[in-house]
Scaffold this motif. Structure first.
Motif, PDB file in Angstrom:
ATOM      1  N   MET A   1     -19.866 -10.215  47.998  1.00  0.00           N
ATOM      2  CA  MET A   1     -20.532 -10.832  46.851  1.00  0.00           C
ATOM      3  C   MET A   1     -20.488  -9.899  45.643  1.00  0.00           C
ATOM      4  N   LEU A   2     -20.774  -8.614  45.869  1.00  0.00           N
ATOM      5  CA  LEU A   2     -20.774  -7.654  44.762  1.00  0.00           C
ATOM      6  C   LEU A   2     -19.366  -7.482  44.183  1.00  0.00           C
ATOM      7  N   GLU A   3     -18.358  -7.448  45.024  1.00  0.00           N
ATOM      8  CA  GLU A   3     -16.983  -7.264  44.568  1.00  0.00           C
ATOM      9  C   GLU A   3     -16.409  -8.535  43.926  1.00  0.00           C
ATOM     10  N   SER A   4     -17.029  -9.682  44.163  1.00  0.00           N
ATOM     11  CA  SER A   4     -16.519 -10.931  43.602  1.00  0.00           C
ATOM     12  C   SER A   4     -16.787 -11.051  42.110  1.00  0.00           C
ATOM     13  N   GLY A   5     -17.700 -10.259  41.589  1.00  0.00           N
ATOM     14  CA  GLY A   5     -18.030 -10.313  40.173  1.00  0.00           C
ATOM     15  C   GLY A   5     -19.140 -11.301  39.852  1.00  0.00           C
ATOM     16  N   GLN A   6     -19.700 -11.955  40.882  1.00  0.00           N
ATOM     17  CA  GLN A   6     -20.817 -12.866  40.635  1.00  0.00           C
ATOM     18  C   GLN A   6     -21.992 -12.090  40.055  1.00  0.00           C
ATOM     19  N   ARG A   7     -22.815 -12.791  39.332  1.00  0.00           N
ATOM     20  CA  ARG A   7     -24.026 -12.173  38.793  1.00  0.00           C
ATOM     21  C   ARG A   7     -24.914 -11.785  39.970  1.00  0.00           C
ATOM     22  N   ALA A   8     -25.365 -10.548  39.983  1.00  0.00           N
ATOM     23  CA  ALA A   8     -26.167 -10.039  41.098  1.00  0.00           C
ATOM     24  C   ALA A   8     -27.496  -9.525  40.579  1.00  0.00           C
ATOM     25  N   GLN A   9     -28.510  -9.712  41.390  1.00  0.00           N
ATOM     26  CA  GLN A   9     -29.852  -9.244  41.044  1.00  0.00           C
ATOM     27  C   GLN A   9     -30.372  -8.344  42.151  1.00  0.00           C
ATOM     28  N   THR A  10     -31.323  -7.547  41.775  1.00  0.00           N
ATOM     29  CA  THR A  10     -32.043  -6.722  42.739  1.00  0.00           C
ATOM     30  C   THR A  10     -33.519  -6.841  42.388  1.00  0.00           C
ATOM     31  N   ILE A  11     -34.360  -6.322  43.203  1.00  0.00           N
ATOM     32  CA  ILE A  11     -35.801  -6.352  42.948  1.00  0.00           C
ATOM     33  C   ILE A  11     -36.193  -5.039  42.278  1.00  0.00           C
ATOM     34  N   GLY A  12     -36.853  -5.153  41.126  1.00  0.00           N
ATOM     35  CA  GLY A  12     -37.282  -3.976  40.377  1.00  0.00           C
ATOM     36  C   GLY A  12     -38.510  -3.333  40.991  1.00  0.00           C
ATOM     37  N   PRO A  13     -38.957  -2.219  40.415  1.00  0.00           N
ATOM     38  CA  PRO A  13     -40.096  -1.483  40.960  1.00  0.00           C
ATOM     39  C   PRO A  13     -41.398  -2.289  40.957  1.00  0.00           C
ATOM     40  N   ASN A  14     -41.517  -3.231  40.052  1.00  0.00           N
ATOM     41  CA  ASN A  14     -42.735  -4.045  39.985  1.00  0.00           C
ATOM     42  C   ASN A  14     -42.576  -5.373  40.722  1.00  0.00           C
ATOM     43  N   GLY A  15     -41.475  -5.542  41.450  1.00  0.00           N
ATOM     44  CA  GLY A  15     -41.252  -6.759  42.208  1.00  0.00           C
ATOM     45  C   GLY A  15     -40.558  -7.853  41.424  1.00  0.00           C
ATOM     46  N   GLU A  16     -40.173  -7.575  40.190  1.00  0.00           N
ATOM     47  CA  GLU A  16     -39.506  -8.587  39.378  1.00  0.00           C
ATOM     48  C   GLU A  16     -37.997  -8.499  39.587  1.00  0.00           C
ATOM     49  N   PRO A  17     -37.262  -9.637  39.442  1.00  0.00           N
ATOM     50  CA  PRO A  17     -35.804  -9.600  39.584  1.00  0.00           C
ATOM     51  C   PRO A  17     -35.172  -8.878  38.392  1.00  0.00           C
ATOM     52  N   VAL A  18     -34.180  -8.037  38.692  1.00  0.00           N
ATOM     53  CA  VAL A  18     -33.473  -7.287  37.661  1.00  0.00           C
ATOM     54  C   VAL A  18     -31.980  -7.557  37.849  1.00  0.00           C
ATOM     55  N   VAL A  19     -31.308  -8.024  36.793  1.00  0.00           N
ATOM     56  CA  VAL A  19     -29.872  -8.282  36.849  1.00  0.00           C
ATOM     57  C   VAL A  19     -29.146  -6.944  36.824  1.00  0.00           C
ATOM     58  N   LEU A  20     -28.151  -6.798  37.729  1.00  0.00           N
ATOM     59  CA  LEU A  20     -27.395  -5.544  37.807  1.00  0.00           C
ATOM     60  C   LEU A  20     -26.385  -5.469  36.661  1.00  0.00           C
ATOM     61  N   ASP A  21     -26.356  -4.334  35.997  1.00  0.00           N
ATOM     62  CA  ASP A  21     -25.299  -4.102  35.000  1.00  0.00           C
ATOM     63  C   ASP A  21     -24.106  -3.492  35.739  1.00  0.00           C
ATOM     64  N   ASP A  22     -23.026  -3.139  35.015  1.00  0.00           N
ATOM     65  CA  ASP A  22     -21.819  -2.616  35.660  1.00  0.00           C
ATOM     66  C   ASP A  22     -22.095  -1.349  36.458  1.00  0.00           C
ATOM     67  N   SER A  23     -22.911  -0.464  35.915  1.00  0.00           N
ATOM     68  CA  SER A  23     -23.225   0.792  36.602  1.00  0.00           C
ATOM     69  C   SER A  23     -24.036   0.516  37.873  1.00  0.00           C
ATOM     70  N   GLY A  24     -25.018  -0.360  37.785  1.00  0.00           N
ATOM     71  CA  GLY A  24     -25.832  -0.721  38.955  1.00  0.00           C
ATOM     72  C   GLY A  24     -25.004  -1.414  40.010  1.00  0.00           C
ATOM     73  N   ARG A  25     -24.051  -2.284  39.560  1.00  0.00           N
ATOM     74  CA  ARG A  25     -23.170  -2.972  40.487  1.00  0.00           C
ATOM     75  C   ARG A  25     -22.310  -1.965  41.245  1.00  0.00           C
ATOM     76  N   GLN A  26     -21.741  -0.968  40.543  1.00  0.00           N
ATOM     77  CA  GLN A  26     -20.887   0.036  41.193  1.00  0.00           C
ATOM     78  C   GLN A  26     -21.697   0.844  42.212  1.00  0.00           C
ATOM     79  N   GLN A  27     -22.937   1.167  41.876  1.00  0.00           N
ATOM     80  CA  GLN A  27     -23.789   1.901  42.830  1.00  0.00           C
ATOM     81  C   GLN A  27     -24.070   1.041  44.064  1.00  0.00           C
ATOM     82  N   ALA A  28     -24.362  -0.244  43.850  1.00  0.00           N
ATOM     83  CA  ALA A  28     -24.637  -1.144  44.967  1.00  0.00           C
ATOM     84  C   ALA A  28     -23.392  -1.326  45.827  1.00  0.00           C
ATOM     85  N   ILE A  29     -22.222  -1.423  45.188  1.00  0.00           N
ATOM     86  CA  ILE A  29     -20.969  -1.539  45.940  1.00  0.00           C
ATOM     87  C   ILE A  29     -20.749  -0.290  46.789  1.00  0.00           C
ATOM     88  N   GLN A  30     -21.001   0.878  46.213  1.00  0.00           N
ATOM     89  CA  GLN A  30     -20.811   2.125  46.959  1.00  0.00           C
ATOM     90  C   GLN A  30     -21.756   2.186  48.166  1.00  0.00           C
TER      91      GLN A  30
END
Length: 158
Positions: free
Chosen positions: A115-144
């Protein structure tokens, strides 16, 4: 109501006991043990103390004898052997659970990586429990991170 069912069960089972026949045992000429409710004539058959579920009418013709399976050549299991066998079974069960969890983790990490490598918009949960959209840097970290998990969990251990 229960008494009626109990008396009905007794009435149904009582005839079965009336038809029980004695079981006899004997050895044939080759030394093989046989069991039957009607021993053949001219054979030294001894009653076993067991009964069959149905009494047969006496007959001069012998019934087909039952052959006895050979006894196991292994001695009975000792308490120590039983405990060791149970410990091995428990270890096998635990290994199977660990393997099942590893396979689930591998499958989940593989799906996440695709999913991360497909380029789809990806979200993660932020520190306060809110959804945060991954930017390119966050996506690369998640892929790693996903690749590391796939490498660790998807390789079948020897």
């Amino acid at each position: 109501m229960q008494a009626r069912y109990a008396s009905l069960m007794i009435a149904l089972l009582l005839p079965a006991f009336a038809f029980a026949a004695q079981v006899y045992e004997w050895k044939d000429a080759s030394g093989k043990m046989h069991y039957s409710d009607r021993p053949p004539p001219g054979v030294d058959a001894k009653p076993t103390g067991m009964t069959t579920g149905k009494r047969s009418a006496p007959s001069s013709a012998p019934s087909a004898p039952l052959s006895v399976a050979p006894k196991s050549s292994q001695p009975p299991e000792t308490p120590e052997q039983a405990q060791e066998r149970e410990a091995q079974e428990e270890q096998s069960r635990q290994r199977a659970e660990v393997e099942q969890e590893r396979a689930k983790t591998c499958e989940s990490a593989t799906r996440q990586l695709k999913m991360l490598e497909s380029g789809q918009r990806a979200q993660t949960i932020g520190p306060n429990g809110e959804p945060v959209v991954l930017d390119d840097s966050g996506r690369q970290q998640a892929i790693q991170r996903a690749r590391e998990v796939v490498m660790k969990t998807c390789q079948v251990p020897n």
